[in-house]
Design an enzyme around this catalytic site. Structure first.
Site, short mmCIF file in Angstrom:
data_model
loop_
_atom_site.label_atom_id
_atom_site.label_comp_id
_atom_site.label_asym_id
_atom_site.label_seq_id
_atom_site.Cartn_x
_atom_site.Cartn_y
_atom_site.Cartn_z
N GLY A 120 3.54 -4.89 6.04
CA GLY A 120 3.63 -3.81 5.07
C GLY A 120 4.55 -2.68 5.49
O GLY A 120 5.68 -2.56 5.02
N GLY A 127 1.35 -4.35 12.28
CA GLY A 127 2.34 -3.77 13.20
C GLY A 127 3.60 -4.60 13.36
O GLY A 127 4.44 -4.29 14.21
N ARG A 182 2.51 13.08 -4.61
CA ARG A 182 2.60 14.03 -5.73
C ARG A 182 1.55 13.74 -6.81
O ARG A 182 1.61 14.32 -7.88
CB ARG A 182 4.00 13.96 -6.35
CG ARG A 182 5.09 14.55 -5.48
CD ARG A 182 5.08 16.06 -5.58
NE ARG A 182 5.94 16.67 -4.60
CZ ARG A 182 7.15 17.19 -4.85
NH1 ARG A 182 7.66 17.11 -6.05
NH2 ARG A 182 7.84 17.75 -3.89
N GLU A 223 -7.18 -6.68 0.62
CA GLU A 223 -7.85 -6.31 1.87
C GLU A 223 -8.97 -5.35 1.52
O GLU A 223 -8.77 -4.40 0.75
CB GLU A 223 -6.87 -5.60 2.81
CG GLU A 223 -5.79 -6.49 3.36
CD GLU A 223 -4.79 -5.68 4.16
OE1 GLU A 223 -4.98 -4.48 4.36
OE2 GLU A 223 -3.80 -6.27 4.56
N HIS A 246 -4.43 5.43 -1.17
CA HIS A 246 -3.19 4.92 -1.77
C HIS A 246 -3.49 4.04 -3.01
O HIS A 246 -3.38 4.51 -4.12
CB HIS A 246 -2.26 4.23 -0.76
CG HIS A 246 -2.93 3.40 0.30
ND1 HIS A 246 -3.80 2.38 0.02
CD2 HIS A 246 -2.83 3.44 1.66
CE1 HIS A 246 -4.20 1.82 1.15
NE2 HIS A 246 -3.64 2.45 2.17
N ASP A 298 0.82 -1.23 0.00
CA ASP A 298 0.00 0.00 0.00
C ASP A 298 0.84 1.27 0.00
O ASP A 298 0.53 2.25 -0.67
CB ASP A 298 -0.86 0.07 1.28
CG ASP A 298 -2.01 -0.91 1.27
OD1 ASP A 298 -2.29 -1.49 0.21
OD2 ASP A 298 -2.62 -1.08 2.34
N ARG A 343 -8.82 1.12 -0.12
CA ARG A 343 -9.61 1.82 0.90
C ARG A 343 -10.73 2.61 0.25
O ARG A 343 -10.63 3.02 -0.90
CB ARG A 343 -8.70 2.75 1.72
CG ARG A 343 -7.68 1.99 2.56
CD ARG A 343 -7.00 2.93 3.53
NE ARG A 343 -7.88 3.32 4.60
CZ ARG A 343 -7.88 2.80 5.82
NH1 ARG A 343 -7.03 1.85 6.14
NH2 ARG A 343 -8.73 3.21 6.73
N1 PXP Z 1 -3.00 -7.31 7.67
C1 PXP Z 1 -4.08 -6.53 7.53
C2 PXP Z 1 -5.42 -7.18 7.47
C3 PXP Z 1 -3.96 -5.13 7.41
O1 PXP Z 1 -5.08 -4.36 7.30
C4 PXP Z 1 -2.68 -4.55 7.40
C5 PXP Z 1 -2.52 -3.08 7.19
O2 PXP Z 1 -2.95 -2.74 5.92
C6 PXP Z 1 -1.57 -5.42 7.52
C7 PXP Z 1 -1.76 -6.80 7.68
C8 PXP Z 1 -0.16 -4.91 7.50
O3 PXP Z 1 0.06 -4.08 8.60
P1 PXP Z 1 1.39 -3.25 8.69
O4 PXP Z 1 1.39 -2.27 7.56
O5 PXP Z 1 1.31 -2.60 10.04
O6 PXP Z 1 2.52 -4.23 8.57
#
Ligand code: PXP
Length: 241
Positions: free
Chosen positions: A213, A192, A18, A70, A50, A9, A45
């Site tokens: 991510g 996280g 930009r 997602e 993004h 993302d 989203r």
């Molecule tokens: N899993 C899900 C379902 C999420 O919504 C996210 C964030 O988009 C992540 C994993 C990855 O989280 P992070 O960017 O904190 O690694």
């Protein structure tokens, strides 16, 4: 050892700073795949801050591993998912103003809606996963919906600063994994996770895939995306797990 899903993302976040053409998520996806990613994850989203719809079509064409979308259960997002047909859809809760997904999907309170979306995506042969808190009642509810797969929210563990609290949240994830596996669910986890806290989660028996991510993209700015993915893959693929 768990597989690694890389959420790209924030490649698109950088592009949107930009409103230009670079960096391209598809290009990033290919680099991730050639350096150890087992799947590519993106979140469309509702505010399109993004990833955009057209990114999804491009990604669906080029991704060779697995495209995991997602998404919220909003009607227009579900319609897009049905057109794109990603290999997997992970249903997440979504609030417009949040910086990132806060908390898991409340499957108990939204049972009917979640089941309806699960069935709709299922008719398009899209595997559905539910992103939920490591909570027994939510897991039972996910099972009742009929999904084969869940993703446990690791945010509470990742954000805890107190050592004892961190241990407690880690144990919560372990117990939830065990419980979910015992009732026949495939268990993934994420949110996280970073280079410092991932090992403890990667060692939990039964977790099939970790979706990561932000930390990978942050590290990529310093060491390059290929290296950042390789380093994370090495951390979670340690033979001793
Ligand atoms: N899993 C899900 C379902 C999420 O919504 C996210 C964030 O988009 C992540 C994993 C990855 O989280 P992070 O960017 O904190 O690694």
């Amino acid at each position: 050892m768990p597989k690694l899903g890389v959420n790209i993302d924030h490649i698109a976040t950088l592009r949107e700073v930009r409103k230009g053409k670079e960096p391209q998520p598809v290009f990033a996806a290919l680099i991730c795949e050639t350096n150890g990613a087992d799947s590519i994850v993106v979140h469309l989203r509702e505010d399109r801050r993004h990833i955009k719809e057209e990114d999804l079509y491009l990604l669906k064409k080029v991704v060779r591993t697995k495209l995991n979308l997602e998404m919220s259960v909003a009607k227009d997002i579900v319609e897009i998912a049905c057109k794109v047909k990603p290999h997997q859809a992970t249903l997440v809760p979504e609030k417009r103003k949040e910086l990132t997904t806060e908390g898991g999907l409340d499957v108990i309170s939204n049972f009917k809606k979640v089941r309806e979306v699960f069935e709709k995506l299922g008719r398009e042969k899209i595997e559905v996963s539910l992103f939920i808190d490591p909570d027994k009642k939510q897991i039972e509810s996910a099972k009742k919906i009929g999904v084969r797969m869940i993703e446990l929210h690791t945010g509470r563990y990742a954000d805890a600063e107190d050592k004892d609290l961190k241990e407690r949240y880690l144990l919560e994830i372990k117990k939830a994994t065990e419980f979910a596996k015992n009732i026949g669910l495939i268990v993934n986890a994420g949110h996280g996770l970073n280079y410092y806290n991932v090992s403890a989660v990667a060692q939990i028996k039964g977790i099939e895939e970790l979706n990561i991510g932000y930390s990978i993209i942050c590290r990529a700015v310093i060491v390059g995306l290929a290296e950042a993915v390789k380093e994370m893959k090495a951390l979670i693929s340690d033979d001793k797990y």
